[in-house]
Write a protein that holds these residues in place. Sequence first.
Motif, mmCIF file in Angstrom:
data_model
loop_
_atom_site.group_PDB
_atom_site.id
_atom_site.type_symbol
_atom_site.label_atom_id
_atom_site.label_comp_id
_atom_site.label_asym_id
_atom_site.label_seq_id
_atom_site.Cartn_x
_atom_site.Cartn_y
_atom_site.Cartn_z
ATOM 1 N N ALA A 194 0.651 -0.702 0.004
ATOM 2 C CA ALA A 194 -0.119 -0.103 0.110
ATOM 3 C C ALA A 194 0.730 1.141 0.144
ATOM 4 O O ALA A 194 0.779 2.016 -0.369
ATOM 5 N N GLY A 195 2.111 1.110 1.030
ATOM 6 C CA GLY A 195 2.748 2.444 0.862
ATOM 7 C C GLY A 195 3.285 2.658 -0.410
ATOM 8 O O GLY A 195 3.707 3.806 -0.286
ATOM 9 N N THR A 196 3.745 2.131 -1.276
ATOM 10 C CA THR A 196 4.765 1.150 -2.229
ATOM 11 C C THR A 196 3.899 2.795 -3.301
ATOM 12 O O THR A 196 3.947 3.437 -4.119
ATOM 13 N N ILE A 197 2.413 2.163 -3.550
ATOM 14 C CA ILE A 197 1.750 3.092 -4.403
ATOM 15 C C ILE A 197 1.075 3.893 -3.787
ATOM 16 O O ILE A 197 1.597 5.348 -4.642
ATOM 17 N N LEU A 198 0.685 4.438 -2.687
ATOM 18 C CA LEU A 198 0.779 5.745 -2.479
ATOM 19 C C LEU A 198 2.142 6.641 -2.961
ATOM 20 O O LEU A 198 2.198 7.152 -2.903
ATOM 21 N N ASP A 199 3.075 5.823 -2.410
ATOM 22 C CA ASP A 199 4.801 6.929 -2.304
ATOM 23 C C ASP A 199 4.543 6.919 -4.136
ATOM 24 O O ASP A 199 5.037 8.425 -4.431
ATOM 25 N N ARG A 200 4.065 6.499 -4.831
ATOM 26 C CA ARG A 200 4.389 6.536 -6.615
ATOM 27 C C ARG A 200 3.065 7.410 -6.825
ATOM 28 O O ARG A 200 3.836 8.349 -7.785
ATOM 29 N N ILE A 201 2.405 8.007 -5.706
ATOM 30 C CA ILE A 201 1.046 8.457 -6.644
ATOM 31 C C ILE A 201 1.549 9.948 -5.940
ATOM 32 O O ILE A 201 1.734 11.053 -6.226
ATOM 33 N N ASN A 202 1.862 10.128 -4.389
ATOM 34 C CA ASN A 202 2.315 11.125 -3.652
ATOM 35 C C ASN A 202 3.422 11.387 -3.088
ATOM 36 O O ASN A 202 3.555 13.143 -2.482
#
Length: 449
Positions: free
Chosen positions: A209-217
């Motif tokens: 989850a953190g990897t995806i959110l990092d990629r977005i924000n």
Amino acid sequence: MHKKGLQYVYRCTYVAAVGGLLFGYDTAVISGAIGFITDKYTLSPAQTGWIASCALIGCVIGAMLAGPVSDAIGRKKVLVFSAVAFAVSSLGILVPWGLSAFVLFRLIGGIGIGIASMIAPLYISELAPAAIRGRLVSIYQMGIVCGILTVYFVNAGIAGLHTAEWNIDTGWRWMFGSGLLPSILFLVLLIIVPESPRWLAGRERLLEAGTILDRINGAAKAKEELQAIRDDLSTKENNFADLLSPAMRKRLLIGIILAIFSQVTGMNAILYYAPEIFKSTGDGASSAMLQTVLIGIINLLFTLVAIRYADQWGRRKLLLIGSGGMALCLAIIGTVFYYKAVGSYLILVAILAYIACFAVSLGPMTFVVVSEIFPTAMRGKAMSVCIFFLWAAVYLVSQTFPMLQAAIGEAPTFWIYMSMSVLCYVFVWKMVPETKGKTLEEIGASLKQ
């Protein structure tokens, strides 16, 4: 938000919006085929009505199953299942089996529609940054509108290939079979998109989850957002019975009533029966079909307006502008029919203005608001209930419009829809909160108060 993150979230949104395109495509394909099916099987009016609307039963089933199933196995896997359902339905109808098989495969396609109508906007909302979430979820509605427009032209192209006899025997099957191509496209595109980060967080898959959110924000914002998601997930509410808890009751009421209003204000009556409405004004069949295509074009153009202004003006303001405008247009349409002034262009202008008002408000904003107001732990189940009521209202309107026309006439029928639009305006004014610019967790916290 950095440029690469913006490109990434838009790419995921456009893939999910292909589910909306399939929704619109599979819903509207029946409009070009029903006449040929009726001739082939010599159907009675009651049988024709069932053949035209049987997919809606599948829609209701799909909408109710999608929430709990997506909570269990993930949003992305359920989107894959919807694409498979579309493909199976298209391929099954293409094969020349009997009418019972047609109904079965239409039900399967309806399940795909019901799933897509619920999971695609939910998936987009759980991935989207707060500042542009309204715009991104509205892109899903644009997918629906593009699907409807596309299938209008596909149907017309197939119908023009050969003789009327060929269309009655075979052509209508190719209309449904053409849906196989966008279904396969959807399946392929789903390979490149991630699972919902909020669903992953709910399964304690925090690194993913953190990897995806990092990629977005970006890293700092991702860490902050992940903590807010975990706090939101700490709620003990996670089953259907909890939807009636004090913390959820108001949100569920807003979601259900808004979903119902999006249909009982008459949009699908105009979309499904537009050629008949225009013919009743004295226009010929070819002119009526041309005006129907014009409706599709206006619907698309003003959906683009909604995408542009959803995060600038806000959901509530667009809903108020749209429902007020719809009420005025429906009053004019009813009055034109009442005074039998149907030969003028006023009714066409009023219907197009009505479509424009719907396209900037209830069309996209219903999906936006319903996908935003529920906490992560309950979002799938709650949206299932809301979209269930939406499809039930679609069925009600599509079945009762011709009955109302016959029983009380066009003018009172459109005045009923006008009254619903007025009630919708009052409901939005009194009950619907503004959610623009807030994270899903901030919206949830404000609705607990």
